[in-house]
Design a protein around this motif. Structure first.
Motif, PDB file in Angstrom:
ATOM      1  N   THR A  71       0.972  -1.292  -0.028  1.00  0.00           N
ATOM      2  CA  THR A  71      -0.198   0.073  -0.326  1.00  0.00           C
ATOM      3  C   THR A  71       0.931   1.496   0.023  1.00  0.00           C
ATOM      4  O   THR A  71       0.795   2.123   0.943  1.00  0.00           O
ATOM      5  CB  THR A  71      -0.955  -0.149   1.256  1.00  0.00           C
ATOM      6  OG1 THR A  71       0.176  -0.218   2.249  1.00  0.00           O
ATOM      7  CG2 THR A  71      -1.944  -0.995   1.379  1.00  0.00           C
ATOM      8  N   GLY A  73       2.869   4.073   0.584  1.00  0.00           N
ATOM      9  CA  GLY A  73       2.721   5.426   1.179  1.00  0.00           C
ATOM     10  C   GLY A  73       1.546   5.839   2.168  1.00  0.00           C
ATOM     11  O   GLY A  73       1.371   6.636   2.632  1.00  0.00           O
ATOM     12  N   ILE A  74       0.533   4.940   1.882  1.00  0.00           N
ATOM     13  CA  ILE A  74      -0.758   5.105   2.833  1.00  0.00           C
ATOM     14  C   ILE A  74      -0.561   4.982   4.415  1.00  0.00           C
ATOM     15  O   ILE A  74      -0.861   5.893   5.035  1.00  0.00           O
ATOM     16  CB  ILE A  74      -1.732   4.042   2.164  1.00  0.00           C
ATOM     17  CG1 ILE A  74      -2.212   4.089   0.828  1.00  0.00           C
ATOM     18  CG2 ILE A  74      -3.140   4.445   3.139  1.00  0.00           C
ATOM     19  CD1 ILE A  74      -3.216   3.410   0.311  1.00  0.00           C
ATOM     20  N   THR A  76       2.315   5.263   5.663  1.00  0.00           N
ATOM     21  CA  THR A  76       3.383   6.437   6.073  1.00  0.00           C
ATOM     22  C   THR A  76       2.473   7.552   5.893  1.00  0.00           C
ATOM     23  O   THR A  76       2.650   8.431   7.128  1.00  0.00           O
ATOM     24  CB  THR A  76       4.262   6.662   4.804  1.00  0.00           C
ATOM     25  OG1 THR A  76       4.701   5.277   4.378  1.00  0.00           O
ATOM     26  CG2 THR A  76       5.541   7.317   5.311  1.00  0.00           C
ATOM     27  N   ALA A  77       1.736   7.919   5.283  1.00  0.00           N
ATOM     28  CA  ALA A  77       1.107   9.273   5.244  1.00  0.00           C
ATOM     29  C   ALA A  77       0.012   9.389   6.532  1.00  0.00           C
ATOM     30  O   ALA A  77      -0.046  10.495   7.154  1.00  0.00           O
ATOM     31  CB  ALA A  77       0.022   9.282   4.061  1.00  0.00           C
TER      32      ALA A  77
END
Lengths: 173, 277
Positions: A71, A73-74, A76-77
């Motif tokens: 996934t 970046g999700i 992380t964001a």
């Protein structure tokens, strides 16, 4: 911050990560209850950690979890937001008498009531961000709320159990 | 000037937050393309080998189901083969060599799978060293599984059919009506078939298979069965719900298919500016 503490934090980082990607990743109950226990690692970092440190640590955890979840970046964001607001939130809910320096904010050290106020909103924010970014582009809003509420509750219960089993009540780490 | 620097220094945490968040958003956006670099997903060497070890341990638990599926597949293949056996007294004429041998098949083991997100991926333990290429179709004995997104030396990342961006060209087996199958992120057992006009009659229970038009899959690989047909609310198309024939909760081995003529077909579509989905 002595070297023993740092060693302890690094080891628990890898333990949290391995448990997350090898066991908890495959454990999704009824398709709505996810267990993102790695958020707990971020919440249990010592109070003395500055925002910059928190951000860098959450970025590293986020990227590593993303690698295994595919996934990109999700995680992380949404985790970065938690890393950014955690210290502010801790300041807002300061109990009378303030905090001891270099204390780990586990529920054994701080009491159940404090830990509840501390962790539940952060779990909810993280899960809500994660599921809404993930569902972006589909018109499914109810599942986002469902997953957020159930998963956050579940992670809270699991995190209490984890602390009872693996953390000791003591001053400092 | 000094005050600006002082100000920037005071909000350094916020600036770092914005910068890291921008990186994360960039990663989310750039990962949305159907084919991309494999450096930052589960197909890379590090996570690939960890997942491979995990799968080696967990394999023993699914041996019974895998064996049963293989026996079923073998039985089907034997039945197929029976059709091609020629009686000794017949004469065989090969009609057109273009139709034969345009597809090549390979096998692989799934070492990582997800079904609960809106964009699901699988990881398989075969990569460019074993001849896997980006864009190859993936299926198992039950039906379509997905399409290869990225390849490293020993692993490959596959876009699952349970991914809201993947369209699979499909048709109704009995009436040859064609459309595209797409997952709507609601239920891992169901998908929608799009772009079927309203005047077409489709029965509940009709079998949907791959059409073979997009050159990723050969014709006739099972996708699912129609369980609900309604006129679309906003569009001129039918709202068709399929029950997928592939059980995504327990995929262990898959087959990959490569069309030797895909490049030629793509060039044809490109030169005549038709989109190939």
């Amino acid at each position: 911050m002595n070297s023993r503490k740092i060693f302890y934090l690094i080891v628990s980082f890898f333990l949290f990560l391995l448990v997350q990607v090898l066991i908890l990743k495959n454990m999704v109950i009824f398709g709505v209850v996810f267990c993102f226990l790695y958020v707990l690692y971020l919440l249990l970092l010592p109070l003395e950690f500055k925002v910059i440190t928190m951000l860098l640590i959450s970025f590293i955890i986020g990227i590593s979890v993303d690698l295994f979840y595919d996934t990109m970046g999700i995680h992380t964001a949404s985790l970065l937001v938690i890393g950014f607001i955690r210290n502010q939130w801790i300041k807002i809910i300061t109990p009378t008498g303030g905090y001891d320096e270099d204390l780990q904010p586990t529920f054994l050290n701080m009491g159940f009531g404090w830990f509840l106020t501390y962790s539940i909103p952060l779990f909810l924010i993280h899960h809500f961000l994660f599921f809404s970014i993930e569902m972006l582009g589909t018109d499914l809003f109810i599942p986002v709320i469902q997953k957020t509420v159930f998963s956050a509750t579940f992670v809270f219960i699991i995190s209490i159990i984890v602390q009872l089993l693996f953390y000791r009540r003591r001053r400092g780490v | 000037m000094q005050r600006i620097f002082l100000f920037l220094y005071r909000i350094r945490a916020f600036l770092l937050f914005v910068a890291l968040e921008a990186i994360a958003i960039f990663l989310i956006v750039s990962n949305n393309s159907q084919q991309g670099s494999a450096a930052l997903n589960s197909a890379n060497q590090l996570s690939g080998s960890i997942l491979n070890t995990q799968s080696n341990v967990l394999d023993y638990f699914s041996l019974a189901t895998v064996n049963k599926a293989l026996v079923d597949k073998n039985a089907n293949l034997l039945a197929e083969l029976e059709k091609f056996k020629r009686p000794a007294d017949s004469v065989y004429i090969e009609l057109d060599s273009v139709l034969s041998a345009s597809f090549q098949f390979k096998g692989a083991k799934v070492i990582n799978n997800s079904i609960h997100h809106s964009q699901n991926y699988l990881t398989i333990n075969r990569g460019s060293a074993h001849g896997i290429k980006e864009g190859m179709g993936v299926f198992n004995e039950e039906g379509v599984v997905g399409r290869v997104k990225a390849v490293t030396k020993n692993f490959a990342s596959v876009i699952s059919l349970l991914h809201t961006d993947l369209l699979v060209s499909s048709k109704v087996k009995s009436s040859e009506v064609f459309g595209s199958t797409k997952w709507d992120a609601a239920d891992p057992k169901r998908a929608k078939m799009l772009y079927v006009p309203r005047h077409v009659s489709i029965e509940i229970g009709d079998e949907i298979v791959t059409s073979g038009y997009n050159a990723v899959f050969p014709e006739g690989i099972s996708i699912g069965k129609v369980i609900n047909v309604q006129p679309g609310k906003e569009t001129n198309y039918l709202d068709i719900t399929l029950e997928l024939s592939t059980d995504f909760t327990r995929i262990s081995y898959v087959y990959l298919v490569e069309n030797n003529q895909e490049q030629e077909l793509d060039e044809l579509y490109e030169s005549s500016s038709i989109s190939n989905e």
